[in-house]
Design a protein around this motif. Structure first.
Motif, mmCIF file in Angstrom:
data_model
loop_
_atom_site.group_PDB
_atom_site.id
_atom_site.type_symbol
_atom_site.label_atom_id
_atom_site.label_comp_id
_atom_site.label_asym_id
_atom_site.label_seq_id
_atom_site.Cartn_x
_atom_site.Cartn_y
_atom_site.Cartn_z
ATOM 1 N N GLU A 3 0.816 -1.222 0.000
ATOM 2 C CA GLU A 3 0.000 0.000 0.000
ATOM 3 C C GLU A 3 0.841 1.259 0.000
ATOM 4 N N THR A 21 -6.763 -0.080 -2.629
ATOM 5 C CA THR A 21 -7.828 0.692 -2.010
ATOM 6 C C THR A 21 -8.036 0.174 -0.592
ATOM 7 N N GLU A 22 -8.184 1.082 0.312
ATOM 8 C CA GLU A 22 -8.390 0.692 1.705
ATOM 9 C C GLU A 22 -9.864 0.886 2.026
ATOM 10 N N ASN A 23 -10.530 -0.210 2.357
ATOM 11 C CA ASN A 23 -11.977 -0.127 2.565
ATOM 12 C C ASN A 23 -12.404 -0.098 4.023
ATOM 13 N N ARG A 24 -11.433 -0.229 4.917
ATOM 14 C CA ARG A 24 -11.809 -0.246 6.333
ATOM 15 C C ARG A 24 -11.993 1.180 6.850
ATOM 16 N N HIS A 25 -13.079 1.419 7.568
ATOM 17 C CA HIS A 25 -13.340 2.726 8.171
ATOM 18 C C HIS A 25 -13.769 2.512 9.604
ATOM 19 N N LYS A 446 -9.229 5.833 8.923
ATOM 20 C CA LYS A 446 -8.921 4.865 7.879
ATOM 21 C C LYS A 446 -7.463 4.438 8.028
ATOM 22 N N ASP A 518 -7.192 9.744 -2.254
ATOM 23 C CA ASP A 518 -7.900 8.527 -2.657
ATOM 24 C C ASP A 518 -9.311 8.883 -3.129
ATOM 25 N N ASP A 519 -10.080 7.885 -3.491
ATOM 26 C CA ASP A 519 -11.390 8.159 -4.075
ATOM 27 C C ASP A 519 -12.350 8.834 -3.102
ATOM 28 N N ASP A 520 -12.104 8.645 -1.802
ATOM 29 C CA ASP A 520 -12.961 9.302 -0.806
ATOM 30 C C ASP A 520 -12.495 10.718 -0.492
#
Ligand code: 6R9
Length: 658
Positions: A3, A21-25, A446, A518-520
């Motif tokens: 990453e 992509t990191e999906n953990r929140h 995140k 990132d995308d967010d």
């Protein structure tokens, strides 16, 4: 960690696009959010009128002896002034005013010495000590504007010295105790320090470790500016004594009057110089001034750590020799009236549970440490922290380098009880205070990302040409607008300030870090894009270490790279070409490591030194460190088509096999 790639690996930008992509929140708990000091509306408020927002913080968080009427003057960029016509005393704000407000009995510092000795200072006691030190320094002839070199271990006298300097308007320049006599001397000379404050020594892993001899060596040759050396007795070892120059802390500070009235200094009066590695050999003396620095350190400390000063116990594990030990040990916690822990030693002394023992003992509620420490704790195993009661912890912070998502998750689960928010804070010696970080009661955190520019901070990611990149893309981290705690320059070198930070892009501060949105819309830091390495969160310059190696008579040429390292983030790996008979010297690697230790300090000693017959160079003579990094990290070397001599990489491979 795939990453987190280093932008320096590949400046074409490809590496920046490779992040997973990191999906953990993790949302803050309802309870945390409800009790949080700062709420989400802060962003909109701050970004409507940044100077006005900072002006409001400056008035609310600080006590001014003369109120300011102007906030920001940016009429002569990149030279900013903040709160210019105001006057303020940093030490009064950190100390006296809390006593005057009836909080004199609150603990300011719980000190834990390496051998297990402890001291507690209430705000009233710390105020008294600082007043005594201020009087003592003045008696030694120190006046407003004079520079003081501070070469001390992590003991309360370090904080007392810094605040005493600030009180009388003297400018402190802390030199990390791990730096050598040579490094100390060059910093003393650059700042023309009149006074040095040091100790006989400290303790490291149960043994005395000396400091005073380095000061003696630094001052052994004439031509320096130092008039006195104040020596704290800490480890009780015998020291060499220079009559007329050296004075014991106990005999000066210890006997001084505890009456001292703080006067206001101009908001832009210099508070301190702190040297840091840059892209060229010579360390830069980063200059910070008073009003803006105090405003942003105090604000960020309160907002990012959700500080409730009446109930929290804050522990920042950074040494006072680094910016983090200035902003989040010496200044912000005391300005905010917090209770904090200060620890002298290493995490593994006398056992690997020492940090957790300290957390349990003082009921630390906010812990601020570095990824390199967290990775070390992971390596030691989670059964160690499991032996202690860590239930007092309600917030965790990280600083100094990118934190790998894995380490972040471990930190949250094992230390934070799966509940404490983690704030990953990006900032620099130059920025003075936190610039990019989540707000713990607001942001869904995140793993691995420092996330959001602080309220009032215009951070952005731009491409080669300085245009903002869209979400999902990488580039360079910049700051588009001045901020209160920004550096005001490099000591004695106006041009270098402009060239280093403000010339890469028009009208933007260039931080030297690769980054990605990132995308967010969260920011990920990707490592340095210049030749600054990050070893255990400490900045080291490749050029500086190369110069140290080449200064040894056995070395003809040297190239240094930062190679990925599981524990320290990066490790120093040096490639050297030896001169003549040195090739036969079986001890040459040890000799050179020690030489670097002597020239710069033990932290700069290369982990690995590889003796090679040649270095890979382009036709214009530039060393291709990228290829050496491949070797250092055990990969097949990448594209070497631009080398002047194509066989060099094979020669290196052969020599390393031998
Ligand atoms: C505070 C401090 C600054 C450099 C900076 C960057 C790296 C610091 C970071 C981080 C990723 C973070 N850095 N914090 N990288 N995530 N949260 O460390 O100051 O010693 O001047 O170092 O450290 O590369 O440019 P300093």
């Amino acid at each position: 960690m795939s990453e987190v790639t280093t932008a320096a690996d590949d400046q074409s930008g490809d590496a920046l696009e490779n992040l997973l992509t990191e999906n953990r929140h993790f949302a803050p708990s309802a309870e945390f959010a409800a009790n949080a000091i700062v709420h989400g509306d802060e962003y909109a408020k701050a970004n409507t009128d940044r100077p006005a927002f900072w002006g409001e913080q400056a008035r609310e968080l600080l006590t001014w002896s003369k109120p300011f009427t102007k906030t920001l003057d940016w009429s002569n960029p990149p030279f900013a002034t903040w709160f210019e016509d105001g006057e303020i005393n940093a030490a009064y704000n950190a100390l006296d005013r809390h006593v005057e407000a009836g909080n004199g009995d609150r603990v300011a510092i719980h000190f834990e010495g390496e051998p297990g000795d402890t001291r507690t200072y209430t705000y009233a006691q710390l105020t008294e000590e600082v007043k005594k030190a201020a009087n003592a320094f003045e008696t030694l002839g120190l006046a407003k504007g004079d520079r003081v070199a501070v070469y001390l271990p992590m003991i309360p006298e370090a904080v007392i010295t810094l605040l005493a300097c600030a009180r009388i308007g003297a400018i402190h320049s802390v030199v990390f105790g791990g730096f050598s006599a040579e490094a100390l001397r060059s910093r003393i000379d650059d700042a023309e320090a009149k006074l040095v404050v040091t100790a006989d020594g400290t303790f490291r892993r149960g043994k005395p470790s000396a400091l005073k001899p380095a000061v003696d060596n630094a001052l052994a040759t004439p031509g320096h500016s130092v008039q006195n050396v104040v020596v704290v007795k800490r480890n009780g070892e015998d020291v060499n004594w220079v009559e007329g120059r050296d004075v014991w802390w106990a005999d000066t500070v210890g006997t001084a009057s505890a009456e001292h009235t703080a006067v206001g200094h101009a908001a832009e009066h210099p508070l301190f110089i702190l040297y840091t590695s840059g892209t060229t050999g010579k360390p830069k003396g980063i200059l910070h001034t008073t009003g803006g620095y105090l405003t942003q350190t105090a604000y960020t400390h309160r907002a990012v750590f959700d500080l409730h000063p009446e109930t929290d116990v804050f522990w920042c594990t950074a040494d006072v020799g680094w910016i983090t030990g200035h902003s989040y040990v010496t200044y912000a916690p005391l300005i905010n009236g917090a209770t904090q822990v200060m620890y002298e030693g290493t995490p593994d002394s006398p056992h690997q549970g020492r940090f957790w023992e300290i957390v349990e003992k003082y009921k630390v509620s906010i812990l601020y440490t570095a990824p390199t420490a967290i990775r070390t704790f992971m390596k030691w195993g989670e059964d160690i922290p499991a032996k202690y009661d860590l239930s007092s912890i309600r917030l965790l912070g990280s600083v100094g380098e990118p934190i790998n998502p894995e380490a972040w998750m471990w930190y949250r689960r094992v230390i934070g009880g799966n509940n404490a928010p983690i704030v990953d804070t990006w900032w620099q010696t130059e920025t003075g205070a936190i610039m990019v970080a989540p707000l713990p009661g607001v942001t869904n955190t995140k793993p691995g990302s420092a996330q959001v520019p602080m309220p009032g901070i215009a951070a952005d990611v731009v491409d080669e040409l300085g245009a903002s990149v869209p979400h999902g893309h990488g580039g360079y981290l910049v700051i588009r607008e001045p901020w209160p705690s920004m550096l005001r320059g490099i000591w004695g070198d106006k041009d270098r300030y402009k060239d280093t930070y403000w010339s890469r892009f028009d009208d933007m501060y260039f931080a030297g870090d690769g980054a990605k949105w990132d995308d967010d819309g969260d920011i990920w830091l990707l490592g340095r894009v210049d030749d600054v390495m990050n070893v255990s969160g400490h900045r080291l310059s490749t050029t500086e270490i190369e110069s140290a190696l080449v200064s040894h008579p056995s070395v003809a040429e040297a190239a240094v790279v930062g190679a990925a390292d599981e524990t320290t983030g990066q490790a120093v790996v040096a490639f050297v070409i030896l001169r003549g008979s040195a090739v036969e010297d079986a001890d040459i690697v040890t000799t050179l490591r020690n030489h670097v230790g002597k020239e710069i300090g033990p932290i700069a000693k290369p982990k690995t030194i590889l003796v090679v017959p040649e270095l890979p160079k382009t036709r214009s003579g530039k060393i291709m460190r990228r290829l050496l990094k491949d070797v250092a990290e055990g990969r097949a070397a990448g594209d070497s088509s631009t080398l002047a001599d194509n066989t060099v990489m094979n020669q290196i491979a052969e020599s390393l096999k031998a």
